[in-house]
Design a protein around this motif. Structure first.
Motif, PDB file in Angstrom:
ATOM      1  N   THR A 170     -37.104  37.745 113.279  1.00  0.00           N
ATOM      2  CA  THR A 170     -37.575  38.855 112.436  1.00  0.00           C
ATOM      3  C   THR A 170     -37.654  40.187 113.191  1.00  0.00           C
ATOM      4  N   TYR A 171     -37.978  40.157 114.487  1.00  0.00           N
ATOM      5  CA  TYR A 171     -38.043  41.400 115.264  1.00  0.00           C
ATOM      6  C   TYR A 171     -36.638  42.005 115.418  1.00  0.00           C
ATOM      7  N   GLN A 172     -35.669  41.103 115.591  1.00  0.00           N
ATOM      8  CA  GLN A 172     -34.288  41.561 115.758  1.00  0.00           C
ATOM      9  C   GLN A 172     -33.770  42.158 114.446  1.00  0.00           C
ATOM     10  N   THR A 226     -42.921  44.870 123.510  1.00  0.00           N
ATOM     11  CA  THR A 226     -43.777  45.258 124.639  1.00  0.00           C
ATOM     12  C   THR A 226     -44.850  44.219 124.967  1.00  0.00           C
ATOM     13  N   TYR A 227     -45.396  43.551 123.954  1.00  0.00           N
ATOM     14  CA  TYR A 227     -46.560  42.717 124.244  1.00  0.00           C
ATOM     15  C   TYR A 227     -46.232  41.476 125.048  1.00  0.00           C
ATOM     16  N   TYR A 228     -44.999  41.022 124.998  1.00  0.00           N
ATOM     17  CA  TYR A 228     -44.627  39.873 125.844  1.00  0.00           C
ATOM     18  C   TYR A 228     -44.605  40.288 127.319  1.00  0.00           C
ATOM     19  N   PHE A 229     -44.157  41.507 127.573  1.00  0.00           N
ATOM     20  CA  PHE A 229     -44.123  42.009 128.948  1.00  0.00           C
ATOM     21  C   PHE A 229     -45.547  42.294 129.439  1.00  0.00           C
TER      22      PHE A 229
HETATM   23 FE   FE2 Z   1     -44.250  37.603 118.661  1.00  0.00          FE
END
Ligand code: FE2
Length: 346
Positions: A170-172, A226-229
């Motif tokens: 979904t982000y992609q 960003t939040y994964y990083f």
């Molecule tokens: Fe996520």
């Protein structure tokens, strides 16, 4: 209930994680409860929910699953759905729920004053509570001149270097949807084709796996939220945190439209049996404490302005956000999927 609906319900029972008691209508409809259908997938959200329960005395019954499952479940349950609140991690799924008339409009002075207009539906059908930016990460040792825009990712300079998720993510889809909105279908198609052609490997894994690919040397450039990083900066993420200094980042399009944002979004269900509690829960999500939690607990950007960022999120620095209307982005989702399929981005 039709045969098809029965099958759907049985299938959901097997795939959804059910927390709290939703069996029978007695418990779920009792006063002092709110039934939350959530596709937020973060263990660290526990405190967000327990703080609400402590502050209000309202018990949260959680049904967790992916957004498509939850939406289909609400559809199958129809007028008898116990769902009070739907939470998704992206706008496109929420707009799908809106199109299926599963959401109820909410008029709340709290929500209207706390949240900026571009993060909420004009008639109060949904509200964005936290944000993430989908940006460019790169191997500082390998990439001397990183891409500065999403368009740059399509340049031949980056052949064999880019890692990204599958086109079903979904982000992609949201990122390509925003490119369609800004540049048009033809430019978006050319972009997707060229970026797919620049990939270091076939699309695979989650956002963290794209970042791990930089650490392992498989990827020179990765597209990720960003939040994964920030999470890997804050806590120990296996095969990533120990070598995270190797990774540089670029907020794209800072001289243009700004960096693409996706949101976690909530809505009150059309047939909510506990509507007042549902609204209280959404209002709670805009409180300073809850907003701070989105940053401290899950490394997201608060939707309410002026709320302090956690140290790990603040480390990413200030940037210009794309403030495009999120409904416009969501409405391009189907077209984005068609483009991905047409250019062979699996
Ligand atoms: Fe996520």
């Amino acid at each position: 209930m039709s045969y098809k609906s029965s099958c759907l319900t049985a299938a959901f029972g097997a795939t959804l994680l059910t927390i709290g008691v939703l069996a029978g209508t007695g418990a779920s409809l009792a006063q002092g409860e709110v039934n939350l259908y959530s596709s937020r997938h973060y263990d660290t959200d526990e405190r967000l929910y327990s703080d609400f329960e402590e502050q209000t005395g309202i018990t949260i019954n959680r049904i967790e699953g992916n957004a498509d499952e939850l939406i289909a479940r609400m559809e199958a349950e129809g007028a008898n759905s116990p769902a009070d609140v739907l939470l998704t991690v992206d706008i496109s799924r929420m707009v799908r729920a809106e199109e299926k008339q599963l959401l109820a409009p909410v008029k709340s002075v709290v929500l209207e004053t706390r949240l900026p207009a571009h993060l909420r539906h004009p008639d109060g059908l949904w509200f964005g509570f936290s944000q993430r930016s989908r940006i460019i990460f790169y191997d500082k040792a390998r990439i001397e001149t990183p891409p500065l825009t999403y368009a740059d990712l399509a340049k031949p300079d980056y052949k064999g270097l880019i890692c990204a998720r599958s086109s079903t993510n979904t982000y992609q889809i949201a990122l390509l949807s925003s490119i369609i909105a800004h540049e048009g279908e033809e430019a978006a198609t050319n972009w997707a084709k060229a970026v797919r052609g620049n990939m270091a490997r076939a699309p695979q894994g989650g956002d963290t796996d794209q970042l791990r690919g930089i650490v392992s040397g498989e990827c020179g450039i990765a597209i990720a939220n960003t939040y994964y990083f920030a999470r890997a900066l804050r806590s120990d993420v296996t095969d990533l945190s120990a070598s995270i200094d190797r990774i540089g980042w670029v907020f794209p399009d800072q001289s243009g439209n700004g960096a693409h944002m996706n949101i976690s979004v909530g809505a009150v269900a059309a047939n909510a049996p506990n509507r007042d509690n549902a609204i209280k829960f959404l209002e709670y999500l805009t409180s300073d404490s809850a907003q701070k939690y989105f940053s401290d607990g899950n490394d997201e950007y608060p939707a309410v302005s002026g709320v302090a960022l956690s140290a790990s999120v603040a480390k990413l620095g200030l940037f210009r956000q794309d403030a495009i209307n999120l409904s416009t982005v969501a409405n391009n989702s189907t077209k984005a999927t068609e483009i991905f399929n047409a250019v062979g981005w699996e």
